[in-house]
Structures are given as structure tokens and as C-alpha cells.
Enzyme design. Structure first.
Site, PDB file in Angstrom:
ATOM      1  N   CYS A  50      60.690  66.545  41.033  1.00  0.00           N
ATOM      2  CA  CYS A  50      60.928  66.321  42.461  1.00  0.00           C
ATOM      3  C   CYS A  50      59.607  66.287  43.221  1.00  0.00           C
ATOM      4  O   CYS A  50      58.525  66.474  42.655  1.00  0.00           O
ATOM      5  CB  CYS A  50      61.812  67.434  43.024  1.00  0.00           C
ATOM      6  N   CYS A  53      57.486  69.406  42.862  1.00  0.00           N
ATOM      7  CA  CYS A  53      56.683  69.436  41.635  1.00  0.00           C
ATOM      8  C   CYS A  53      55.399  68.627  41.821  1.00  0.00           C
ATOM      9  O   CYS A  53      54.311  69.059  41.430  1.00  0.00           O
ATOM     10  CB  CYS A  53      57.484  68.879  40.463  1.00  0.00           C
ATOM     11  N   ASP A 455      42.093  33.934  53.022  1.00  0.00           N
ATOM     12  CA  ASP A 455      40.906  33.335  52.435  1.00  0.00           C
ATOM     13  C   ASP A 455      41.290  31.899  52.052  1.00  0.00           C
ATOM     14  O   ASP A 455      42.465  31.536  52.118  1.00  0.00           O
ATOM     15  CB  ASP A 455      40.507  34.160  51.217  1.00  0.00           C
ATOM     16  N   ASP A 641      40.943  36.334  47.156  1.00  0.00           N
ATOM     17  CA  ASP A 641      40.892  36.389  45.699  1.00  0.00           C
ATOM     18  C   ASP A 641      39.491  36.580  45.127  1.00  0.00           C
ATOM     19  O   ASP A 641      39.350  36.882  43.944  1.00  0.00           O
ATOM     20  CB  ASP A 641      41.472  35.100  45.113  1.00  0.00           C
ATOM     21  N   ASP A 645      35.557  38.650  48.719  1.00  0.00           N
ATOM     22  CA  ASP A 645      36.674  39.087  49.557  1.00  0.00           C
ATOM     23  C   ASP A 645      36.946  40.582  49.420  1.00  0.00           C
ATOM     24  O   ASP A 645      37.676  41.148  50.232  1.00  0.00           O
ATOM     25  CB  ASP A 645      37.958  38.335  49.177  1.00  0.00           C
TER      26      ASP A 645
END
Length: 772
Positions: A50, A53, A455, A641, A645
Site C-alpha cells: 500500500c 509501505c 520542435d 526529439d 531539445d
């Protein structure tokens, strides 16, 4: 997720909990270098259940000397620990193992346990079936009691209910009891503690009532509570298993090893982890590529669908790059490994999938903080209820039953499930559409995006430009330019590198790439060649250098003097027009930032209908633009990419890159899309917004439930049975609301594009040093 919805899951997991934590030597051998002396080791922690934890481990582990940070993934139950590997790593790893044992989370290495099949799911089904059988039979007996059974008959039915409920509690309830015991044994609490206490008290009081011939017993409440909790857990486990299965399917794309070709031509089989960069590998038709590499010889058709989402085979030849996991279809290839398996493209995709649900998103932090204070608050509330009713009524049985109802009805399963269930489903939906997401916080930031910065080269365009003036350039100059371009991963560099087939002998170069400008190469005699933008390559600008050609241009110079110019064209990326149109429908603005010249950038912007664009943009300028948008109150999404960038991708509110991007670009991005189509951008925004909407709805449902249910239980208006039904109903309601994200084949918010399709033969250009 709450412990009450994910405790110790069956006998198979209990065995894993008792497994031996690996030794420091084993952890060291399985770790990988990250640079700057840091290393990362990944371990499986079956005891993680959970948010509490996760919070405990991520708080305690960095306190170990030499540990830099730790990140826990709930879906895969995996912890990634980054530590200092340069100074006494053995002591750091030994302390790490001791800490796991001290906290009650024994670990094992990935793959060291049998992970075939799904034994946890089988155990959950068995526990659920037993609880279902018991609850139905006890409920039938309870109906007879409620219908007015006489004393002797009532006592008989109570005893039969007690005999049915007892083994069901032992078998099905161990899921909670073991988790609660492990927590208490290590001096901490979790949400299974009050749940276990409530179930045992309900059974104990009912047994006391049966022994003393009391009128009311609540065996139905204890077994029904277990049934609904196990039903919610089984459903949650199935959804998390979907996320884990996606990771496993990616892992299966990597072969166990490959055939190495030695210097003398002999061949030997090497396991995947033994393959080192520089080794030459024989790849037969039908084999998958084991590590990232470059084709040395041979021709073949390749299935690159794992890398770009396109199922159509693509030809490869000498010089072609082949990511790990891609499939060789037709010919025999000799491949030179460029990276180790643990650093390959496929390994990077696996890590991103595993991280998709482990981020510390704002919504997740809210749920985790609520879960952390749950146990003490519930214990105090139940104790206060018991004391209050004792003071008011003096009936200890009534007071105790009311306190038990409070323990049960206040279980925050709905709150614990509100965030992770949605994140798991959303990450799965994005993955089905070829989009990888790093973590939940990225989805949260993507939902806030209101401005997209594109871009150009390799992003809005395909990044596969072609040299169009080959017949006009000098063969000698082309050979030099191609030799220099092979050191760069820029799309124009790759296009230039494969254009020369002369095989000329050239001197050795010391090559440096300058992002945003180009590539500089120094030969052994001190001659300096530059390849890139005119302003970078030439000492003095010549008239017309930037205006002489309509196509994109790359200049080759020697010692600052012009040698030749190379012209390129590039096809528009698929789905670009549709993506811009759909962004407008989502009320998201778009603009283009490019290092290319104004003419091709302007032409592309006009074709796409993008009003704002800037040409001649340097990497620093992109960062400044993104930061200016943020200062103006916008939430920019950067889509790029290239190597140049990466700074802008990191500076943006959220970022996205194609799988074909440079390594540094993919690592800097929050999202990576595998398909060629730019429709992934609006799809990710729409999915993230829908996920955020469902999370807020789940929070509202959980808060509304507690506002109504808790006062009712404290005032004595809810028996333990009603409390069990109410608590379970709230959890089921949250899960069903979350599943709405899976109902649609397309994410809601998409309409058909309203803009005109761009002609297939439209081409645009780019320049080395420019980014698309």
C-alpha cells in the site's frame, strides 16, 4: 492503495516473504552504473502492499549512508535503489539488506523466484470462494433468525453459523491477519490492523452472544466483510496484473543471448548479460535483436513495431541502427553491439512501464498522507466511541458492537483505491495506444497542459530527410562530410552519413558535436572541418549563404572557409495536421520553435495552421521561451526529439518525445510515443485529463461516504453487518467509476479533424543543428 485492499496475497507470496535477502555481492553484480559513481539495484519486495509501505521505504532507505534515493513501484512490487558505488559499496549494500529485514520487507532479485503464472491470483480466488460460500450460508441462517426463530432454533443456527465462519475466517482472513501481524511485529501499524481487530471482535462478540444464549450475533458481518474486501482486492490485483503483464511482454521480446563472431571467425554463444559494446553478433532470420546495435554487413527486412509502432517491414543494410527487441525477418545480419542489454532501448521502455504508477503525484501524495494517519485516527475514534457509549448506556456489549462497527465502516478502501486504480488503467490505455508514461505525476502535469511547443525536424517531420543535390556536390567533400556526420544522431547527419558509398580512406578525426550548431572535426594535422549551420561553419558570412536555396542547407567548411553545401528535404510526420486540429478542440494552443531557416518553418506552420512560430532558434532560446510561458502562467508541453531539445524538455511543465528521439531526449521526456503519428500528443492530453477527472470524482465519492457513514456508525445507527456492506459498497463504487476509462475505444474528447488533410507529397526541410 490501502492495505485493506492489498494485504499479504496468499501462500505463494508468504513463501516469498520468507525468502532470503540477497547478499551484497549478489546485489552488486545485478546493479548497473548510472554515472558519477552512482549505481542502481532493483529488488522485488513481495511485502509491499500500500501507500503506507511505499512512504515508509522511501523515507527509511535514503537514511542509509551511501544511498542516494529509492523509488518503490506498487504494481510490480519493485524497489529501485540508487547508491554510491565508488566508496565501500559492500557496506552500503549490506546495510541495505539489514534495513529490509528490520522493516519486515525481505527482498529477492528479479527473476530469482518463480514468476511464471499467477499464483497470487489463484490464492485470492480460493480465499474469495471460501468467504463467498461462508457468507452466503451464514446469511441464509441469519435470515431465519431475523424472521423470528425461537430460542432453541436461534441458538442452533448461531452455532452452525459459528462453525461455518470459523474456518472461513482462518483461511480467508489470513490475508489480513498475517499483514497486520508482520506490521505489529516490526513496531508499526497499517490499515490491516484495525480491519483484523474489527473482524476478530465481531466474531468474538458473536461467539460470546451464542454461548450466553443472546438474541443477536454478527457472524454474517465478519464473513461478509471478508468477502467484499477480497472481491475488491481480486479486482484490483487483476488490473495491476494487466500493468505487470505489459512489462513482462516487453521483457519477452529480448532473447536470452546471441551468437558472437570472434576475431578469428569462430563463433560462441553468449548470454544476454555477457554481450559488450563492440562485439559482433550473428543475427539469423527470425531472431530478435538482443541489444542496441549497428548493422555491419548483410541486408534484411526488419519488424520495428516495438520501436515505432509500425507493423510494415522496413529494409536495413550496413550502417542501419537496430534497437533491442526488433525482429529480423528475412536475411542474415552481422551486428555490432553499441550498448549493453541493461542500457538498451528495450530496457529503457521496460523501466518506463514499471515507473508508470510509482510517481509521487499530488493526488497520490494526498491519498498516502490520508492513509498514513488512518490507523491511529481510527483506533482513537473507536476507543472514543466505546467510552462514550459506556458512559451513556452502561451496556458494554452495545458499546463494543458500536466500536466494532466504527472500525469496519471507517476503512478508507475507497480513498486508498481512488488514485492508483485510475493511474493503472490510464497507463494501460496509453500503452495500448503506443504511449509510454514515466509516472503518475507526469499524467497529472499533462492534464494541466494548455500550450504545446513543437520542435520541427524529427518531430513535426519524420526525421528521415533525403539529400537532394547529390549530383551537384563534390565526391571528396561528400566523403568527408559523411565521415563527420556519422558521429552525430541528428536526422540530417544520419541522412548524410548513408549518402556516401565511395569507401574512401580518410584521416582520423577528433569529433565534437555542438548541439544547435553542428559538428566540428579536427584531423591529425590540425585541420578543422565544420559541418552545420552557416553561422557556425564559416568565419565570415558570404552573401546569400542563407538565402540562396529554397531547400534546407548544411554547410561544410575547412578552417572556416566554404567547401560545399548539402540540400535536404523531409516528409511531414503522419497525423501532424490531425494533432494540431485536435489540440484546438481541446483548447490547447500550439507553436513551432525551430533552429531551421524561416522559409521552411513558415511553410510548415502555414500548412498546419499554426499561427505562432520562431525560426533560427538555438537550444538556449527554446529553454527561455518555455520558461517565459511558465512565468506568464501557462503550462507548456514541449514535444521534441533531438539532443538540442533535451534542456527544453526538462524545463517544460511536461514533455513528450518520439521513440526515434536521441537517447538524452527520451530520458528527459515524461512521455514517449512509439507510433509515428503525432496524434499521440492530443491523445495523451485527453487521457490524462480524463484520469484526473475520475480521480477527483473518486475523492468526492470517498469523502461523501465518510461524511455520511462515520457519524452514523458513531451514533449507533450501523451494525457491524451494515458497516461491512457500506464500506465494501464504497470501494466497489470507486472501482466501477475508475473502469469508465476503459469503456471507450477512443479517449473521450476527440472529434474528427476539421482541417483539410495535408497532401502526402508535401515536403519540408531542416538544418543540422536545428531541431524540429
Amino acid at each position: 492503495m490501502s492495505c485493506c485492499a492489498a494485504g499479504t496475497e496468499g501462500a505463494a507470496e508468504l513463501e516469498a516473504l520468507n525468502s532470503q535477502t540477497p547478499s551484497p555481492e549478489e546485489m552488486w553484480l545485478s546493479s548497473r552504473a548510472l554515472g558519477n559513481g552512482l549505481r542502481q539495484v532493483d529488488l522485488i519486495l513481495p511485502g509491499v502492499h500500500c501507500g503506507a509501505c511505499i512512504a515508509l521505504l522511501e523515507k527509511e532507505l535514503p537514511g542509509i549512508g551511501g544511498v542516494d534515493r529509492a523509488r518503490v513501484n506498487l504494481s510490480t512490487r519493485r524497489v529501485s535503489v540508487v547508491f554510491d558505488g565508488s566508496d565501500q559499496p559492500e557496506s552500503v549494500l549490506a546495510a541495505l539488506g539489514e534495513k529490509f529485514n528490520a522493516l519486515g520487507y525481505p527482498a529477492h532479485l528479479p527473476g530469482s523466484a518463480d514468476e511464471s503464472g499467477d499464483p497470487v491470483f489463484r490464492e485470492l480466488l480460493k480465499a474469495l470462494a471460501v468467504a463467498c460460500f461462508a457468507s452466503m450460508n451464514v446469511m441464509l441462517l441469519s435470515v431465519s433468525v431475523w424472521s423470528g426463530a425461537e430460542a432453541a432454533t436461534r441458538d442452533l443456527f448461531h452455532w452452525i453459523s459459528a462453525l461455518i465462519a470459523a474456518p472461513a475466517l482462518v483461511y480467508s482472513g489470513r490475508v489480513f491477519f498475517v499483514s497486520a501481524w508482520v506490521a505489529l511485529k516490526h513496531g508499526r501499524s497499517n490499515m490491516d490492523v484495525p480491519i483484523s481487530l474489527g473482524v476478530l471482535l465481531a466474531y468474538g462478540i458473536s461467539l460470546f452472544e451464542t454461548i450466553t444464549h443472546g438474541e443477536h450475533a454478527y457472524f454474517d458481518a465478519s464473513v461478509t466483510l471478508l468477502f467484499f474486501l477480497l472481491a475488491a482486492r481480486t479486482l484490483d490485483h487483476m488490473m495491476r496484473e494487466k500493468a505487470r503483464s505489459a512489462v513482462r511482454n516487453l521483457v519477452r521480446l529480448s532473447p536470452r543471448g546471441a551468437m558472437r563472431i570472434k576475431q578469428d571467425g569462430a563463433r560462441e554463444y553468449l548470454a544476454l548479460d555477457e554481450i559488450e559494446p563492440g562485439m559482433r553478433l550473428a543475427i539469423a532470420a527470425g531472431d530478435r535483436i538482443p541489444v542496441d546495435g549497428r548493422v555491419v554487413s548483410g541486408r534484411s527486412d526488419m519488424d520495428f513495431s516495438v520501436a515505432n509502432g509500425e507493423s510494415a517491414p522496413q529494409p536495413v543494410e550496413a550502417g542501419s541502427l537496430t534497437p533491442a527487441g526488433t525482429l529480423n525477418l528475412t536475411g542474415v545480419l552481422v551486428l555490432e553491439a553499441t550498448r549493453r542489454a541493461q542500457n538498451s532501448f528495450l530496457a529503457e521502455m521496460v523501466l518506463m512501464m514499471e515507473a508508470a504508477e510509482s510517481g509521487r503525484a499530488g493526488y497520490r501524495r494526498i491519498a498516502d498522507r490520508a492513509s498514513a494517519i488512518y490507523a491511529p485516527v481510527v483506533h482513537l475514534l473507536a476507543l472514543g466511541t466505546f467510552i462514550g457509549w459506556m458512559m451513556v448506556s452502561g451496556d458494554w456489549r452495545m458499546a463494543l458492537l458500536t466500536a466494532v462497527a466504527v472500525l469496519i465502516i471507517t476503512c478508507p478502501c475507497a480513498l486508498g483505491l481512488a488514485v492508483p486504480v485510475v493511474q493503472v488503467i490510464a497507463a494501460g490505455r496509453l500503452f495500448e495506444n503506443g504511449i509510454m508514461v514515466k509516472d503518475g505525476s507526469a499524467m497529472e502535469r499533462m492534464a494541466q497542459a494548455d500550450h504545446v511547443v513543437f520542435d520541427k525536424t524529427g518531430t513535426l517531420t519524420q526525421g528521415r530527410p533525403e539529400l537532394i543535390n547529390l549530383s551537384a556536390v563534390s565526391a571528396a567533400h561528400l566523403a568527408i562530410a559523411a565521415r563527420i556526420a556519422r558521429a552525430s544522431r541528428h536526422p540530417l547527419s544520419r541522412a548524410l552519413a548513408v549518402s556516401d558509398t565511395s569507401g574512401r580512406d580518410l584521416p582520423d578525426f577528433e569529433i565534437v558535436e555542438i548541439p544547435g550548431d553542428g559538428v566540428e572535426a579536427t584531423s591529425t594535422d590540425g585541420t578543422i572541418y565544420r559541418l552545420g549551420r552557416s553561422a557556425f561553419a564559416l568565419e565570415a558570412q558570404r552573401d546569400g549563404d542563407e538565402r540562396a536555396f529554397d531547400a534546407s542547407q548544411v554547410i561544410l567548411s575547412r578552417n572556416g572557409q566554404f567547401l560545399d553545401v548539402f540540400l535536404f528535404s523531409d516528409q511531414l510526420r503522419g497525423g501532424a495536421a490531425q494533432a494540431v486540429a485536435r489540440l484546438a478542440e481541446l483548447e490547447v494552443d500550439a507553436e513551432i520553435l525551430s533552429g531551421d531557416r524561416e522559409a521552411p518553418v513558415k511553410g510548415l506552420a502555414e500548412k498546419l495552421g499554426v499561427a505562432n512560430y520562431v525560426s533560427g532558434m538555438r537550444p538556449r532560446g527554446k529553454v527561455d521561451r518555455v520558461q517565459a510561458l511558465a512565468k506568464a502562467g501557462r503550462k507548456p508541453l514541449m514535444v521534441g526529439d533531438g539532443l538540442n531539445d533535451a534542456p527544453a524538455l526538462s524545463a517544460a511543465h511536461v514533455s513528450m518525445a518520439p521513440a526515434s528521439a536521441a537517447d538524452v531526449g527520451r530520458m528527459a521526456a515524461d512521455f514517449v510515443f512509439l507510433h509515428d503519428s503525432l496524434e499521440a500528443v492530443p491523445l495523451a492530453i485527453a487521457a490524462s485529463r480524463k484520469a484526473g477527472q475520475l480521480i477527483r470524482q473518486n475523492f468526492a465519492l470517498a469523502i461523501l461516504y465518510n461524511c455520511i457513514a462515520v457519524p452514523a456508525a458513531v451514533l449507533g445507527h450501523a451494525t457491524p453487518l451494515i458497516a461491512a456492506l457500506a464500506m465494501s459498497s464504497s470501494s466497489v463504487l470507486v472501482v466501477l467509476n475508475s473502469l469508465r476509462l476503459r469503456r471507450k475505444t477512443r479517449i473521450e474528447g476527440f472529434a474528427r479533424p476539421v482541417r483539410e488533410e495535408i497532401p502526402a507529397d508535401y515536403v519540408t526541410g531542416a538544418s543540422i543543428g536545428a531541431s524540429a
